[in-house]
Design a protein around this motif. Structure first.
Motif, PDB file in Angstrom:
ATOM      1  N   SER A   1      15.266 -33.895  99.038  1.00 21.67           N
ATOM      2  CA  SER A   1      15.819 -33.291 100.255  1.00 21.67           C
ATOM      3  C   SER A   1      15.208 -31.928 100.545  1.00 21.67           C
ATOM      4  O   SER A   1      15.051 -31.550 101.698  1.00 21.67           O
ATOM      5  CB  SER A   1      17.331 -33.163 100.141  1.00 21.67           C
ATOM      6  OG  SER A   1      17.670 -32.287  99.095  1.00 21.67           O
TER       7      SER A   1
ATOM      8  N   ARG B   1      17.496 -37.579 108.558  1.00 22.27           N
ATOM      9  CA  ARG B   1      18.172 -38.168 107.405  1.00 22.27           C
ATOM     10  C   ARG B   1      19.022 -39.347 107.851  1.00 22.27           C
ATOM     11  O   ARG B   1      19.724 -39.287 108.862  1.00 22.27           O
ATOM     12  CB  ARG B   1      19.106 -37.166 106.718  1.00 22.27           C
ATOM     13  CG  ARG B   1      18.477 -35.870 106.260  1.00 22.27           C
ATOM     14  CD  ARG B   1      17.560 -36.158 105.099  1.00 22.27           C
ATOM     15  NE  ARG B   1      17.215 -34.996 104.314  1.00 22.27           N
ATOM     16  CZ  ARG B   1      16.184 -34.205 104.560  1.00 22.27           C
ATOM     17  NH1 ARG B   1      15.447 -34.393 105.632  1.00 22.27           N
ATOM     18  NH2 ARG B   1      15.889 -33.217 103.754  1.00 22.27           N
TER      19      ARG B   1
ATOM     20  N   VAL C   1      19.622 -39.738 102.946  1.00 26.12           N
ATOM     21  CA  VAL C   1      18.304 -40.164 102.484  1.00 26.12           C
ATOM     22  C   VAL C   1      17.275 -39.753 103.530  1.00 26.12           C
ATOM     23  O   VAL C   1      17.419 -40.103 104.707  1.00 26.12           O
ATOM     24  CB  VAL C   1      18.275 -41.695 102.286  1.00 26.12           C
ATOM     25  CG1 VAL C   1      16.920 -42.150 101.794  1.00 26.12           C
ATOM     26  CG2 VAL C   1      19.368 -42.142 101.336  1.00 26.12           C
ATOM     27  N   PRO C   2      16.238 -38.989 103.134  1.00 28.80           N
ATOM     28  CA  PRO C   2      15.220 -38.600 104.112  1.00 28.80           C
ATOM     29  C   PRO C   2      14.513 -39.822 104.704  1.00 28.80           C
ATOM     30  O   PRO C   2      14.216 -40.781 103.992  1.00 28.80           O
ATOM     31  CB  PRO C   2      14.237 -37.758 103.306  1.00 28.80           C
ATOM     32  CG  PRO C   2      14.963 -37.359 102.072  1.00 28.80           C
ATOM     33  CD  PRO C   2      15.974 -38.432 101.811  1.00 28.80           C
TER      34      PRO C   2
ATOM     35  N   ASP D   1       5.095 -43.575 101.079  1.00 26.86           N
ATOM     36  CA  ASP D   1       5.501 -42.964  99.825  1.00 26.86           C
ATOM     37  C   ASP D   1       5.641 -41.452  99.973  1.00 26.86           C
ATOM     38  O   ASP D   1       5.308 -40.690  99.069  1.00 26.86           O
ATOM     39  CB  ASP D   1       4.476 -43.287  98.725  1.00 26.86           C
ATOM     40  CG  ASP D   1       4.485 -44.760  98.351  1.00 26.86           C
ATOM     41  OD1 ASP D   1       5.558 -45.377  98.478  1.00 26.86           O
ATOM     42  OD2 ASP D   1       3.445 -45.277  97.932  1.00 26.86           O
TER      43      ASP D   1
ATOM     44  N   LYS E   1      10.606 -37.723  98.817  1.00 30.40           N
ATOM     45  CA  LYS E   1      11.982 -38.189  98.954  1.00 30.40           C
ATOM     46  C   LYS E   1      13.002 -37.096  98.651  1.00 30.40           C
ATOM     47  O   LYS E   1      14.161 -37.244  98.917  1.00 30.40           O
ATOM     48  CB  LYS E   1      12.244 -39.374  98.010  1.00 30.40           C
ATOM     49  CG  LYS E   1      11.346 -40.562  98.255  1.00 30.40           C
ATOM     50  CD  LYS E   1      11.699 -41.253  99.528  1.00 30.40           C
ATOM     51  CE  LYS E   1      10.845 -42.511  99.657  1.00 30.40           C
ATOM     52  NZ  LYS E   1      10.923 -43.121 100.934  1.00 30.40           N
TER      53      LYS E   1
END
Length: 103
Positions: free
Chosen positions: A34, A42, A23-24, A29, A32
């Motif tokens: 990759s 990550r 998950v980055p 916001d 997201k």
């Protein structure tokens, strides 16, 4: 009813325990995907059967891919090998075609 037995469902759920995902780590916001921030760090998360839990941290997409998809010569990380779909009758599967009655 046409539901699958509970033991079959539990076996499918337990087979997913140990899977990893990257998950980055972005603020707010931010993107997201990759591919949008390949140099962003990550978080490697591991599925424990109920929730994703922290497993590690890498500095880029390339390092994350090395963790998630090790070279064929390297031994795989425990539980990191995804299992192929098993045959089943889940709601997402195509229902069987109707058969003529045989008497």
């Amino acid at each position: 009813m046409d539901d699958e037995p509970l033991k079959d469902w539990a076996a499918r759920r337990d087979a997913k325990v140990g899977r990893l995902r990257a998950v980055p780590v972005v603020s707010g916001d931010g993107p997201k995907g990759s591919h949008l921030s390949p140099d962003a760090p990550r978080a490697i998360e591991r599925w424990n059967g109920h929730t994703w839990e922290p497993h590690g941290l890498v500095s880029s997409l390339a390092e994350a891919k090395a963790v998630l998809y090790p070279e064929p010569g390297e031994p795989p990380a425990p539980g990191a090998v995804p299992k192929p779909l098993d045959s089943g009758r889940g709601k997402h599967r195509k229902p069987p075609s109707p058969r003529p009655d045989r008497h």
